[in-house]
Scaffold this motif. Structure first.
Motif, mmCIF file in Angstrom:
data_model
loop_
_atom_site.group_PDB
_atom_site.id
_atom_site.type_symbol
_atom_site.label_atom_id
_atom_site.label_comp_id
_atom_site.label_asym_id
_atom_site.label_seq_id
_atom_site.Cartn_x
_atom_site.Cartn_y
_atom_site.Cartn_z
ATOM 1 N N GLN A 91 40.382 45.868 42.720
ATOM 2 C CA GLN A 91 41.464 44.857 42.712
ATOM 3 C C GLN A 91 41.900 44.448 41.290
ATOM 4 O OE1 GLN A 91 39.758 41.303 44.447
ATOM 5 N NE2 GLN A 91 41.790 39.996 43.895
ATOM 6 N N LEU A 92 43.287 44.260 41.303
ATOM 7 C CA LEU A 92 44.184 43.857 40.194
ATOM 8 C C LEU A 92 43.801 42.599 39.918
ATOM 9 C CD1 LEU A 92 47.433 45.856 40.223
ATOM 10 C CD2 LEU A 92 45.585 46.278 38.670
ATOM 11 N N GLU A 93 44.099 42.000 38.778
ATOM 12 C CA GLU A 93 44.114 40.394 38.569
ATOM 13 C C GLU A 93 44.972 39.546 39.722
ATOM 14 O OE1 GLU A 93 43.324 37.538 34.720
ATOM 15 O OE2 GLU A 93 44.586 39.203 34.448
ATOM 16 N N ASP A 94 46.030 40.218 39.786
ATOM 17 C CA ASP A 94 47.206 39.466 40.716
ATOM 18 C C ASP A 94 46.692 39.666 42.102
ATOM 19 O OD1 ASP A 94 47.782 42.103 41.424
ATOM 20 O OD2 ASP A 94 49.548 41.991 40.721
ATOM 21 N N GLY A 95 45.261 40.143 42.298
ATOM 22 C CA GLY A 95 44.884 40.105 43.807
ATOM 23 C C GLY A 95 45.046 41.166 44.543
ATOM 24 N N GLU A 126 32.966 43.375 35.880
ATOM 25 C CA GLU A 126 32.842 42.139 35.230
ATOM 26 C C GLU A 126 33.813 41.050 35.804
ATOM 27 O OE1 GLU A 126 31.105 42.649 31.051
ATOM 28 O OE2 GLU A 126 32.549 44.009 31.327
ATOM 29 N N SER A 127 33.742 39.847 35.203
ATOM 30 C CA SER A 127 34.927 39.047 35.830
ATOM 31 C C SER A 127 36.243 39.230 35.048
ATOM 32 C CB SER A 127 34.493 37.537 35.268
ATOM 33 O OG SER A 127 34.541 37.508 33.681
ATOM 34 N N PHE A 128 37.177 38.729 35.672
ATOM 35 C CA PHE A 128 38.689 39.033 35.395
ATOM 36 C C PHE A 128 38.901 38.469 34.043
ATOM 37 C CE2 PHE A 128 39.692 39.819 39.976
ATOM 38 C CZ PHE A 128 40.421 40.964 39.864
ATOM 39 N N GLU A 129 38.066 37.371 33.695
ATOM 40 C CA GLU A 129 38.392 36.943 32.482
ATOM 41 C C GLU A 129 37.768 37.818 31.341
ATOM 42 O OE1 GLU A 129 36.078 33.388 29.774
ATOM 43 O OE2 GLU A 129 36.316 32.920 31.905
ATOM 44 N N LYS A 130 36.711 38.360 31.418
ATOM 45 C CA LYS A 130 36.026 39.511 30.694
ATOM 46 C C LYS A 130 37.104 40.831 30.494
ATOM 47 C CE LYS A 130 31.508 38.167 30.337
ATOM 48 N NZ LYS A 130 30.152 38.413 30.192
ATOM 49 N N ASN A 189 48.397 49.448 27.730
ATOM 50 C CA ASN A 189 49.274 49.419 28.885
ATOM 51 C C ASN A 189 48.766 50.126 29.817
ATOM 52 O OD1 ASN A 189 51.469 48.618 30.764
ATOM 53 N ND2 ASN A 189 52.853 50.287 29.687
ATOM 54 N N LEU A 190 47.466 49.699 30.390
ATOM 55 C CA LEU A 190 46.747 50.751 31.302
ATOM 56 C C LEU A 190 46.658 49.784 32.712
ATOM 57 C CD1 LEU A 190 44.241 52.633 29.008
ATOM 58 C CD2 LEU A 190 46.429 53.314 30.100
ATOM 59 N N ASP A 191 46.136 50.157 33.913
ATOM 60 C CA ASP A 191 45.541 49.269 34.835
ATOM 61 C C ASP A 191 44.071 49.200 34.882
ATOM 62 O OD1 ASP A 191 48.336 49.393 35.964
ATOM 63 O OD2 ASP A 191 47.824 51.277 36.865
ATOM 64 N N PHE A 192 43.949 47.636 34.747
ATOM 65 C CA PHE A 192 42.437 47.155 34.794
ATOM 66 C C PHE A 192 42.164 46.977 36.180
ATOM 67 C CE2 PHE A 192 43.461 47.787 30.412
ATOM 68 C CZ PHE A 192 42.447 48.100 29.550
ATOM 69 N N TYR A 193 40.968 47.393 36.713
ATOM 70 C CA TYR A 193 40.704 46.737 38.080
ATOM 71 C C TYR A 193 39.119 46.291 37.863
ATOM 72 C CZ TYR A 193 44.461 49.612 39.691
ATOM 73 O OH TYR A 193 45.703 50.104 39.942
ATOM 74 N N GLN A 194 38.863 45.302 39.113
ATOM 75 C CA GLN A 194 37.613 44.922 39.284
ATOM 76 C C GLN A 194 37.199 45.462 40.438
ATOM 77 O OE1 GLN A 194 37.100 40.927 40.778
ATOM 78 N NE2 GLN A 194 35.497 40.527 39.024
ATOM 79 N N SER A 195 35.866 45.869 40.063
ATOM 80 C CA SER A 195 34.937 46.667 41.244
ATOM 81 C C SER A 195 34.345 45.374 42.077
ATOM 82 C CB SER A 195 34.037 47.652 40.887
ATOM 83 O OG SER A 195 33.297 48.189 41.888
ATOM 84 N N SER A 196 34.514 45.697 43.472
ATOM 85 C CA SER A 196 33.871 44.589 44.089
ATOM 86 C C SER A 196 32.367 44.945 44.219
ATOM 87 C CB SER A 196 34.313 44.464 45.842
ATOM 88 O OG SER A 196 34.125 46.030 46.286
#
Length: 166
Positions: free
Chosen positions: A40-44, A97-101, A112-119
């Motif tokens: 997931q991207l930070e924008d959901g 980790e959290s989107f904040e971190k 300028n890369l795509d950062f994702y959060q793993s579920s």
């Protein structure tokens, strides 16, 4: 005499066990596990892993506290630029980790890369060393996989990625 021999044998066995654990088991790199988690991207927005088919990409699993991970980010961004940009190489930076971190890492690196959060927790996906990074071809097969390797922007990798895009 026998007690001291047993003592030395035990010490040697402990040292060998540590060496085998450190250099064999901890260096093990699982198959790229992105299909086993939701990214997931930070924008959901959720990444559809199938959308990566037909594209050369790098997946880098990182943690905000990892110095090598932070040093790898500009290397990956420079590599992407040197092969012709996002059209020729997509880079996915993934953390549990959290989107904040994640945002802190992104802000510090100015990447300028795509950062994702793993579920899923990365350790549950088999990722135990950071960064763990994969180069994937257009068919979704792993071409290169490395742990703790931060120097991706070199002629050898540039040539490999250009050939993969032909």
């Amino acid at each position: 005499m026998m007690k001291s021999t047993i003592k030395y044998v035990l010490i040697v066995l402990i040292i060998l066990s540590f060496i085998i654990y450190k250099f064999v088991f901890l260096k093990y790199i699982p198959d790229v596990p992105i299909a086993a988690t939701k990214l997931q991207l930070e924008d959901g927005k959720i990444l559809d892993v199938n959308s990566l088919k037909g594209q050369v990409y790098i997946v880098s699993f990182f943690q905000s506290w990892c110095g090598d991970c932070r040093r790898e980010i500009p290397e990956l961004e420079a590599l992407q630029k040197n092969v012709g940009g996002k059209k020729y190489l997509k880079i996915l930076m993934i953390s549990d980790e959290s989107f904040e971190k994640i945002q802190q890492v992104k802000n510090i690196s100015k990447a300028n890369l795509d950062f994702y959060q793993s579920s899923e927790k990365l350790k549950d996906l088999g990722i135990r060393r950071y960064p763990t990074t994969y180069l994937i071809n257009k068919n979704g097969k792993t071409v290169e996989a490395k742990t703790e390797h931060i120097f991706w922007n070199n002629e050898e990798n540039i040539d490999i990625i250009k050939k993969l895009n032909q």
